[in-house]
Scaffold this active site. Structure first.
Site, PDB file in Angstrom:
ATOM      1  CB  CYS A 108      -2.045  15.991 -21.836  1.00 29.16           C
ATOM      2  SG  CYS A 108      -0.410  16.211 -21.101  1.00 29.16           S
ATOM      3  CD  GLN A 123      -2.403  -1.167   2.788  1.00 31.77           C
ATOM      4  OE1 GLN A 123      -3.469  -0.585   3.012  1.00 31.77           O
ATOM      5  NE2 GLN A 123      -1.739  -1.810   3.733  1.00 31.77           N
ATOM      6  CG  ASN A 124       4.117   1.165   2.399  1.00 22.20           C
ATOM      7  OD1 ASN A 124       3.064   1.435   2.971  1.00 22.20           O
ATOM      8  ND2 ASN A 124       5.034   0.379   2.932  1.00 22.20           N
ATOM      9  CB  THR A 179      -1.148  -2.715   6.941  1.00 25.21           C
ATOM     10  OG1 THR A 179      -2.264  -1.933   6.491  1.00 25.21           O
ATOM     11  CG2 THR A 179      -1.586  -4.162   7.090  1.00 25.21           C
ATOM     12  CB  CYS A 183      -0.740  20.440 -22.323  1.00 26.10           C
ATOM     13  SG  CYS A 183      -1.569  19.916 -20.802  1.00 26.10           S
ATOM     14  CG  HIS A 219      -2.828   2.630  -1.901  1.00 20.06           C
ATOM     15  ND1 HIS A 219      -2.814   2.483  -0.531  1.00 20.06           N
ATOM     16  CD2 HIS A 219      -3.951   1.999  -2.330  1.00 20.06           C
ATOM     17  CE1 HIS A 219      -3.902   1.815  -0.147  1.00 20.06           C
ATOM     18  NE2 HIS A 219      -4.608   1.496  -1.221  1.00 20.06           N
ATOM     19  CB  CYS A 231      -0.196  16.434 -17.334  1.00 20.86           C
ATOM     20  SG  CYS A 231      -1.411  17.632 -17.893  1.00 20.86           S
ATOM     21  CD  GLU A 253       1.178  -0.667  19.454  1.00 21.67           C
ATOM     22  OE1 GLU A 253       2.316  -0.277  19.741  1.00 21.67           O
ATOM     23  OE2 GLU A 253       0.326  -1.062  20.281  1.00 21.67           O
ATOM     24  CB  CYS A 286       1.379  19.752 -18.052  1.00 24.99           C
ATOM     25  SG  CYS A 286       1.653  18.818 -19.571  1.00 24.99           S
TER      26      CYS A 286
HETATM   27  C1  BV8 Z   1     -11.792   3.127  -3.303  1.00 24.85           C
HETATM   28  C2  BV8 Z   1      -1.957   6.931  -1.237  1.00 24.85           C
HETATM   29  C3  BV8 Z   1     -13.595   2.678  -4.652  1.00 24.85           C
HETATM   30  C4  BV8 Z   1      -1.912   8.393  -1.096  1.00 24.85           C
HETATM   31  C5  BV8 Z   1      -3.680   6.050   0.264  1.00 24.85           C
HETATM   32  C6  BV8 Z   1     -16.092   3.333   4.591  1.00 24.85           C
HETATM   33  C7  BV8 Z   1     -15.845   1.986   4.824  1.00 24.85           C
HETATM   34  C8  BV8 Z   1     -14.943   1.275   4.023  1.00 24.85           C
HETATM   35  C9  BV8 Z   1     -14.276   1.919   2.976  1.00 24.85           C
HETATM   36  C10 BV8 Z   1     -14.528   3.245   2.772  1.00 24.85           C
HETATM   37  C11 BV8 Z   1     -15.425   3.960   3.558  1.00 24.85           C
HETATM   38  N1  BV8 Z   1     -15.440   5.243   3.105  1.00 24.85           N
HETATM   39  C12 BV8 Z   1     -14.580   5.357   2.049  1.00 24.85           C
HETATM   40  C13 BV8 Z   1     -14.052   4.148   1.846  1.00 24.85           C
HETATM   41  C14 BV8 Z   1     -13.091   3.796   0.820  1.00 24.85           C
HETATM   42  C15 BV8 Z   1     -11.719   4.322   1.212  1.00 24.85           C
HETATM   43  C16 BV8 Z   1     -11.312   3.835   2.579  1.00 24.85           C
HETATM   44  O1  BV8 Z   1     -10.976   2.672   2.752  1.00 24.85           O
HETATM   45  N2  BV8 Z   1     -11.342   4.744   3.576  1.00 24.85           N
HETATM   46  C17 BV8 Z   1     -10.986   4.310   4.916  1.00 24.85           C
HETATM   47  C18 BV8 Z   1     -10.065   5.357   5.565  1.00 24.85           C
HETATM   48  C19 BV8 Z   1     -12.274   4.112   5.722  1.00 24.85           C
HETATM   49  N3  BV8 Z   1     -10.860   3.746   0.209  1.00 24.85           N
HETATM   50  C20 BV8 Z   1     -10.695   4.399  -0.955  1.00 24.85           C
HETATM   51  O2  BV8 Z   1     -11.155   5.485  -1.218  1.00 24.85           O
HETATM   52  C21 BV8 Z   1      -9.889   3.625  -1.999  1.00 24.85           C
HETATM   53  N4  BV8 Z   1     -10.592   3.659  -3.242  1.00 24.85           N
HETATM   54  O3  BV8 Z   1     -12.355   2.565  -2.404  1.00 24.85           O
HETATM   55  O4  BV8 Z   1     -12.336   3.320  -4.512  1.00 24.85           O
HETATM   56  C22 BV8 Z   1     -14.378   3.393  -5.632  1.00 24.85           C
HETATM   57  C23 BV8 Z   1     -15.554   2.789  -6.023  1.00 24.85           C
HETATM   58  C24 BV8 Z   1     -16.293   3.409  -6.939  1.00 24.85           C
HETATM   59  C25 BV8 Z   1     -15.893   4.624  -7.479  1.00 24.85           C
HETATM   60  C26 BV8 Z   1     -14.722   5.220  -7.066  1.00 24.85           C
HETATM   61  C27 BV8 Z   1     -13.954   4.611  -6.131  1.00 24.85           C
HETATM   62  C28 BV8 Z   1      -8.535   4.278  -2.217  1.00 24.85           C
HETATM   63  C29 BV8 Z   1      -7.717   4.178  -0.945  1.00 24.85           C
HETATM   64  C30 BV8 Z   1      -6.280   4.635  -1.232  1.00 24.85           C
HETATM   65  C31 BV8 Z   1      -6.004   5.895  -0.463  1.00 24.85           C
HETATM   66  N5  BV8 Z   1      -4.590   6.237  -0.631  1.00 24.85           N
HETATM   67  N6  BV8 Z   1      -2.391   6.365   0.042  1.00 24.85           N
HETATM   68  C32 BV8 Z   1      -0.756   8.822  -0.248  1.00 24.85           C
HETATM   69  O5  BV8 Z   1      -0.017   7.973   0.292  1.00 24.85           O
HETATM   70  O6  BV8 Z   1      -0.603  10.037  -0.132  1.00 24.85           O
HETATM   71  S1  BV8 Z   1      -4.106   5.370   1.732  1.00 24.85           S
HETATM   72  C33 BV8 Z   1      -2.860   5.346   2.879  1.00 24.85           C
HETATM   73  O7  BV8 Z   1      -3.341   4.452   3.899  1.00 24.85           O
HETATM   74  C34 BV8 Z   1      -1.531   4.731   2.463  1.00 24.85           C
HETATM   75  O8  BV8 Z   1      -1.499   4.131   1.210  1.00 24.85           O
HETATM   76  C35 BV8 Z   1      -1.329   3.667   3.531  1.00 24.85           C
HETATM   77  O9  BV8 Z   1      -0.514   2.666   3.148  1.00 24.85           O
HETATM   78  C36 BV8 Z   1      -2.718   3.232   3.665  1.00 24.85           C
HETATM   79  C37 BV8 Z   1      -3.042   2.282   4.753  1.00 24.85           C
HETATM   80  O10 BV8 Z   1      -2.455   2.750   5.928  1.00 24.85           O
HETATM   81  P1  BV8 Z   1      -1.294   1.802   6.567  1.00 24.85           P
HETATM   82  O11 BV8 Z   1      -0.322   1.486   5.501  1.00 24.85           O
HETATM   83  O12 BV8 Z   1      -1.950   0.665   7.247  1.00 24.85           O
HETATM   84  O13 BV8 Z   1      -0.608   2.811   7.546  1.00 24.85           O
HETATM   85  P2  BV8 Z   1      -1.114   3.237   8.993  1.00 24.85           P
HETATM   86  O14 BV8 Z   1      -0.346   4.431   9.405  1.00 24.85           O
HETATM   87  O15 BV8 Z   1      -2.606   3.264   9.003  1.00 24.85           O
HETATM   88  O16 BV8 Z   1      -0.690   2.001   9.920  1.00 24.85           O
HETATM   89  C38 BV8 Z   1       0.687   1.734  10.118  1.00 24.85           C
HETATM   90  C39 BV8 Z   1       0.764   0.421  10.872  1.00 24.85           C
HETATM   91  O17 BV8 Z   1       2.135   0.107  11.027  1.00 24.85           O
HETATM   92  C40 BV8 Z   1       0.162   0.487  12.268  1.00 24.85           C
HETATM   93  O18 BV8 Z   1      -0.625  -0.676  12.491  1.00 24.85           O
HETATM   94  C41 BV8 Z   1       1.392   0.464  13.194  1.00 24.85           C
HETATM   95  O19 BV8 Z   1       1.135  -0.243  14.406  1.00 24.85           O
HETATM   96  C42 BV8 Z   1       2.365  -0.319  12.352  1.00 24.85           C
HETATM   97  N7  BV8 Z   1       3.783  -0.070  12.624  1.00 24.85           N
HETATM   98  C43 BV8 Z   1       4.366   1.035  13.159  1.00 24.85           C
HETATM   99  N8  BV8 Z   1       5.708   0.832  13.237  1.00 24.85           N
HETATM  100  C44 BV8 Z   1       5.950  -0.419  12.746  1.00 24.85           C
HETATM  101  C45 BV8 Z   1       4.733  -0.988  12.361  1.00 24.85           C
HETATM  102  N9  BV8 Z   1       4.637  -2.230  11.837  1.00 24.85           N
HETATM  103  C46 BV8 Z   1       5.786  -2.930  11.706  1.00 24.85           C
HETATM  104  N10 BV8 Z   1       7.004  -2.456  12.057  1.00 24.85           N
HETATM  105  C47 BV8 Z   1       7.115  -1.211  12.580  1.00 24.85           C
HETATM  106  N11 BV8 Z   1       8.332  -0.752  12.938  1.00 24.85           N
HETATM  107 ZN    ZN Z   2      -0.457  18.116 -19.977  1.00 24.94          ZN
END
Ligand code: BV8
Ligand code: ZN
Length: 260
Positions: free
Chosen positions: A131, A102-103, A189, A151, A120, A128, A216, A149
């Protein structure tokens, strides 16, 4: 670090054909990349709805670009950590091995993983909106503000925002890698962002042994067959060490029985 992996699980890993590793921001935490929802999480200062979606971008592109430029600079200066490298070692132990991430930080590829499905997007890429012309970070970070861009269109980071569909091919390949996994590792995650967060239970429903690596517990922990509680940069190398030792012992005894 006193996380130990039970022998029967090491044996299961050692005899697996297909292993899939699913990673989130946690695997990059030890590289110095802030997670999203942790105490120092980048969401802490901002809300996802303010930044990682198209309407926020159209409403305030300068704010969104300020956030991404900040993250791009952090990610350009960090290195993969022992957790990323452990997955590279793992890839070499299996005929079929995939990383689903997801990263957007490209650290798996920079560590040497070759089968990486980026659900992701990738923060090193930009395009852009008008375009589709691709742009590198060098192009877009050359000067502050909202990059334009040739364009005249606005350039955006090539990442998947909330409300946007995931890249189709990456998603299909990830579903296949989850459904066919003998062992599915869910690493670093919070398992709250869908549809990616549905992959571990999909794997389990198709018969995979589900191992979670996280300091966690998460909403997925109760469904995991094994929860290895600890930072991935410490747990994953120990897991691969145990795996390689098991394989060596098994190889030796196979050798011995062949010699008898
Ligand atoms: C879509 C890119 C469909 C950008 C990201 C209600 C219910 C269910 C779903 C939804 C809802 N409302 C909306 C939705 C859909 C929504 C969603 O899921 N929202 C959630 C918040 C409720 N999803 C979407 O919109 C997705 N698209 O559903 O489209 C659709 C259908 C029709 C028409 C149109 C669309 C798109 C989701 C993508 C969003 N983009 N990132 C950017 O990075 O800037 S999400 C972002 O969160 C990152 O990608 C990240 O990877 C991802 C998940 O988070 P985690 O990776 O888990 O990170 P987090 O900080 O949360 O957790 C870290 C973990 O690591 C913790 O557990 C911690 O304990 C642990 N940790 C800490 N240190 C360590 C460790 N583990 C191991 N070792 C360590 N040392
Ligand atoms: Zn362009």
């Amino acid at each position: 670090m006193n996380v130990s992996c039970p022998d029967d699980v090491v044996a299961r890993l050692a005899t697996a054909e297909r292993v899939t590793a699913f990673t989130g921001a946690g695997i990059s935490a030890e590289s110095g990349v802030p997670t999203f929802r942790g105490p120092d999480g980048i969401w802490g200062k901002f809300k996802p709805e303010e930044l990682a979606n198209m309407s926020a971008f159209l409403r305030n592109p300068a704010l969104v670009w300020e956030w991404y430029a900040h993250r791009k600079k952090i990610i350009a200066d960090v290195q993969p950590n022992a957790g990323h490298y452990a997955l590279v070692r793992m890839e070499r132990l299996y005929p079929k091995f995939a990383v689903i991430t997801q990263n957007v930080d490209n650290l798996h590829r920079r560590a040497g993983s070759t089968v990486v499905h980026e659900l992701h997007g990738n923060i090193e890429r930009n395009y852009c909106v008008a375009c589709g012309e691709p742009y590198t970070n060098q192009d877009v970070l050359a000067r502050p503000g909202v990059p334009r861009c040739r364009c005249g269109g606005t350039i955006r980071p090539d990442v998947v925002w909330f409300g946007e569909l995931l890249p189709e091919e990456e998603w299909d390949l990830s579903v296949r890698a989850a459904e066919s996994a003998d062992v599915f590792l869910s690493i670093g995650t919070s398992a709250v962002v869908y549809p990616a967060a549905a992959l571990p239970s999909l794997a389990k429903r198709h018969g995979a042994f589900l191992i979670e690596v996280n300091p966690e517990p998460t909403p997925m922990t109760e469904h995991a067959d094994l929860f290895l509680q600890g930072p991935s940069g410490q747990v994953l190398p120990l897991l691969v060490d145990a795996l390689e030792k098991f394989r060596l012992r098994a190889g030796d005894s196979a050798e011995l029985s062949r010699e008898r």
